[in-house]
Motif scaffolding. Sequence first.
Motif, PDB file in Angstrom:
ATOM      1  N   ASP A 176       3.436   2.642 -14.444  1.00 35.92           N
ATOM      2  CA  ASP A 176       3.005   4.135 -14.599  1.00 35.92           C
ATOM      3  C   ASP A 176       2.997   4.245 -16.077  1.00 35.92           C
ATOM      4  N   ALA A 177       2.830   5.939 -16.219  1.00 42.27           N
ATOM      5  CA  ALA A 177       2.538   5.887 -17.639  1.00 42.27           C
ATOM      6  C   ALA A 177       3.653   5.727 -18.537  1.00 42.27           C
ATOM      7  N   GLY A 178       4.760   6.044 -17.986  1.00 41.68           N
ATOM      8  CA  GLY A 178       6.105   5.983 -18.659  1.00 41.68           C
ATOM      9  C   GLY A 178       6.417   4.422 -18.950  1.00 41.68           C
ATOM     10  N   GLY A 179       5.703   3.491 -18.463  1.00 41.14           N
ATOM     11  CA  GLY A 179       5.951   2.084 -18.780  1.00 41.14           C
ATOM     12  C   GLY A 179       6.632   1.461 -17.354  1.00 41.14           C
ATOM     13  N   SER A 180       7.383   2.077 -16.632  1.00 40.76           N
ATOM     14  CA  SER A 180       8.184   1.582 -15.571  1.00 40.76           C
ATOM     15  C   SER A 180       7.088   1.365 -14.095  1.00 40.76           C
ATOM     16  N   GLU A 181       7.588   0.343 -13.332  1.00 36.60           N
ATOM     17  CA  GLU A 181       6.877  -0.112 -12.138  1.00 36.60           C
ATOM     18  C   GLU A 181       7.076   0.910 -11.112  1.00 36.60           C
ATOM     19  N   ASP A 182       6.001   1.410 -10.835  1.00 33.47           N
ATOM     20  CA  ASP A 182       6.065   2.482  -9.671  1.00 33.47           C
ATOM     21  C   ASP A 182       5.688   1.883  -8.408  1.00 33.47           C
ATOM     22  N   ALA A 183       6.909   1.619  -7.601  1.00 36.85           N
ATOM     23  CA  ALA A 183       6.724   0.661  -6.274  1.00 36.85           C
ATOM     24  C   ALA A 183       5.752   1.467  -5.498  1.00 36.85           C
ATOM     25  N   ASP A 184       5.460   2.740  -5.379  1.00 40.15           N
ATOM     26  CA  ASP A 184       4.488   3.336  -4.326  1.00 40.15           C
ATOM     27  C   ASP A 184       2.905   3.245  -4.876  1.00 40.15           C
ATOM     28  N   TYR A 223     -12.972  -8.836   6.675  1.00 40.97           N
ATOM     29  CA  TYR A 223     -12.976  -7.422   6.191  1.00 40.97           C
ATOM     30  C   TYR A 223     -11.711  -6.597   6.721  1.00 40.97           C
ATOM     31  N   LEU A 224     -11.676  -6.684   7.945  1.00 40.43           N
ATOM     32  CA  LEU A 224     -10.448  -6.061   8.641  1.00 40.43           C
ATOM     33  C   LEU A 224      -9.401  -6.703   8.149  1.00 40.43           C
ATOM     34  N   GLY A 225      -9.442  -8.084   8.208  1.00 38.27           N
ATOM     35  CA  GLY A 225      -7.826  -8.859   8.031  1.00 38.27           C
ATOM     36  C   GLY A 225      -7.256  -8.470   6.530  1.00 38.27           C
ATOM     37  N   LEU A 226      -8.522  -8.392   5.629  1.00 37.09           N
ATOM     38  CA  LEU A 226      -7.994  -8.219   4.228  1.00 37.09           C
ATOM     39  C   LEU A 226      -7.636  -6.680   4.213  1.00 37.09           C
ATOM     40  N   LEU A 227      -8.100  -5.683   4.856  1.00 39.56           N
ATOM     41  CA  LEU A 227      -7.558  -4.269   4.824  1.00 39.56           C
ATOM     42  C   LEU A 227      -6.186  -4.174   5.391  1.00 39.56           C
ATOM     43  N   ALA A 228      -6.064  -5.031   6.512  1.00 44.13           N
ATOM     44  CA  ALA A 228      -4.679  -4.762   7.369  1.00 44.13           C
ATOM     45  C   ALA A 228      -3.788  -5.741   6.480  1.00 44.13           C
ATOM     46  N   ALA A 229      -3.873  -6.293   5.736  1.00 39.66           N
ATOM     47  CA  ALA A 229      -2.802  -7.218   4.669  1.00 39.66           C
ATOM     48  C   ALA A 229      -2.368  -6.525   3.733  1.00 39.66           C
ATOM     49  N   GLU A 230      -3.535  -5.387   2.887  1.00 42.16           N
ATOM     50  CA  GLU A 230      -2.744  -4.802   1.757  1.00 42.16           C
ATOM     51  C   GLU A 230      -3.585  -3.526   1.609  1.00 42.16           C
ATOM     52  N   PRO A 231      -3.094  -2.303   1.117  1.00 40.43           N
ATOM     53  CA  PRO A 231      -3.756  -1.158   0.949  1.00 40.43           C
ATOM     54  C   PRO A 231      -4.913  -1.241  -0.081  1.00 40.43           C
ATOM     55  N   HIS A 239      -7.455   9.167  -1.990  1.00 35.82           N
ATOM     56  CA  HIS A 239      -6.854   9.885  -1.089  1.00 35.82           C
ATOM     57  C   HIS A 239      -5.241   9.683  -1.190  1.00 35.82           C
ATOM     58  N   GLY A 240      -4.765   8.712  -2.299  1.00 34.61           N
ATOM     59  CA  GLY A 240      -3.248   8.659  -2.434  1.00 34.61           C
ATOM     60  C   GLY A 240      -2.692   7.406  -1.615  1.00 34.61           C
ATOM     61  N   PRO A 241      -1.665   6.692  -2.135  1.00 39.43           N
ATOM     62  CA  PRO A 241      -1.258   5.621  -1.594  1.00 39.43           C
ATOM     63  C   PRO A 241      -0.854   5.682   0.070  1.00 39.43           C
ATOM     64  N   GLU A 242      -0.110   6.730   0.546  1.00 41.98           N
ATOM     65  CA  GLU A 242       0.150   6.966   1.986  1.00 41.98           C
ATOM     66  C   GLU A 242      -1.140   6.763   2.698  1.00 41.98           C
ATOM     67  N   THR A 243      -2.190   7.287   2.574  1.00 37.77           N
ATOM     68  CA  THR A 243      -3.475   7.336   3.293  1.00 37.77           C
ATOM     69  C   THR A 243      -3.953   5.953   3.362  1.00 37.77           C
ATOM     70  N   ALA A 244      -3.677   5.378   2.163  1.00 41.33           N
ATOM     71  CA  ALA A 244      -4.209   4.009   2.021  1.00 41.33           C
ATOM     72  C   ALA A 244      -3.321   2.993   2.849  1.00 41.33           C
ATOM     73  N   ARG A 245      -2.067   3.167   3.033  1.00 37.70           N
ATOM     74  CA  ARG A 245      -1.279   2.363   3.892  1.00 37.70           C
ATOM     75  C   ARG A 245      -1.659   2.579   5.410  1.00 37.70           C
ATOM     76  N   GLU A 246      -1.918   3.901   5.651  1.00 40.24           N
ATOM     77  CA  GLU A 246      -2.073   4.225   6.833  1.00 40.24           C
ATOM     78  C   GLU A 246      -3.448   3.667   7.451  1.00 40.24           C
ATOM     79  N   ALA A 247      -4.367   3.492   6.432  1.00 39.54           N
ATOM     80  CA  ALA A 247      -5.610   2.942   6.721  1.00 39.54           C
ATOM     81  C   ALA A 247      -5.527   1.240   7.158  1.00 39.54           C
ATOM     82  N   SER A 248      -4.581   0.709   6.533  1.00 36.79           N
ATOM     83  CA  SER A 248      -4.222  -0.757   6.847  1.00 36.79           C
ATOM     84  C   SER A 248      -3.726  -0.907   7.995  1.00 36.79           C
ATOM     85  N   GLU A 249      -2.802   0.190   8.328  1.00 39.57           N
ATOM     86  CA  GLU A 249      -2.207  -0.067   9.656  1.00 39.57           C
ATOM     87  C   GLU A 249      -3.397   0.205  10.887  1.00 39.57           C
ATOM     88  N   ARG A 250      -4.227   1.028  10.699  1.00 41.23           N
ATOM     89  CA  ARG A 250      -5.216   1.273  11.640  1.00 41.23           C
ATOM     90  C   ARG A 250      -6.070   0.131  11.691  1.00 41.23           C
TER      91      ARG A 250
END
Length: 323
Positions: A176-184, A223-231, A239-250
Amino acid sequence: MKSNPVDDATLALLLEVAGTPKPGNVDRHRDLDDLRFEAFLGGAVGAREGLELAADGVTGIGRAFERGVAGMAERAGTNTQFGCLLLLVPLLRATVAGGVDDGLSREAADRAARATTVDDAVAFYRAFEHVDVAVADPPADAADLDVRRGSDAAPALRERGTTLRDVMALSADPADAGGSEDADRVPDRNAREWVEGFPRTFRAAEWIRSDEGPLTDRAARAYLGLLAAEPDTLVAANHGPETAREASERAAAVLGGADGNPDALVGLDGIDAAAVHGADLDDAEGLATAFVDEGINPGTTADLTCAALYVALRQGAESEGAP
């Protein structure tokens, strides 16, 4: 006789957009409000000069990429395949490395990325003057390297001695901008290909090559396999990380295999070929409609699919079972 690598790269661009359904992306059955199928066809044709430069073994990778983007933008009138070209150019260079056609491998692709120069980085930045590209803000200590500065960033690149691979490493690092890793935070998957040796590209190429049926269907399943594997990076940016992860689940919900639907967000090693090959493209049609309606556009996953198609074509993949 082995096919021409530039022809294969062009065909990969065409097969990617023709692959149907690829939920949230343009395909031969659906357009987006601001992007049409035929624009991608034009972009593939317009990018050819850059692809030829990448395959000449001499021209800098950055210059080849910039010319590909310029030609794409001129013919398509918009940004259709910026991310695809970012992956195809080093893969083409790896294909002809050492003057040996078909030197393509993960190791050769990594060497091509590591061989890039500061001049390549400067040319890469110029490419952003041809089209609008959705990008994240740079780290706070690298504001002068914001790609949106285009050619204005050249002095900073030269002063820092920043190569094109260095630029990719900055984008791939989820700090992130502060130099620390943002897990989200969802990292830039295309940039990670550059610094990790193209693992997603070559894994998806295996899925495509070992699959059956038309290459457009195989591309859609990969394409579906790649999207399922990672956001997806673009979905997260828009849209934000949460929406990206939901898209992978779908996406994971339409994969198949003997053990049923695999879990989402498990990385490449968690999605096996059987699950990808068993994807239900009829169910994916419904997901494609939903994603378009919701404005969810996994564009980075489409870029990776295009790169995987190129590798699969170089490895001998041919369409089977077409009418």
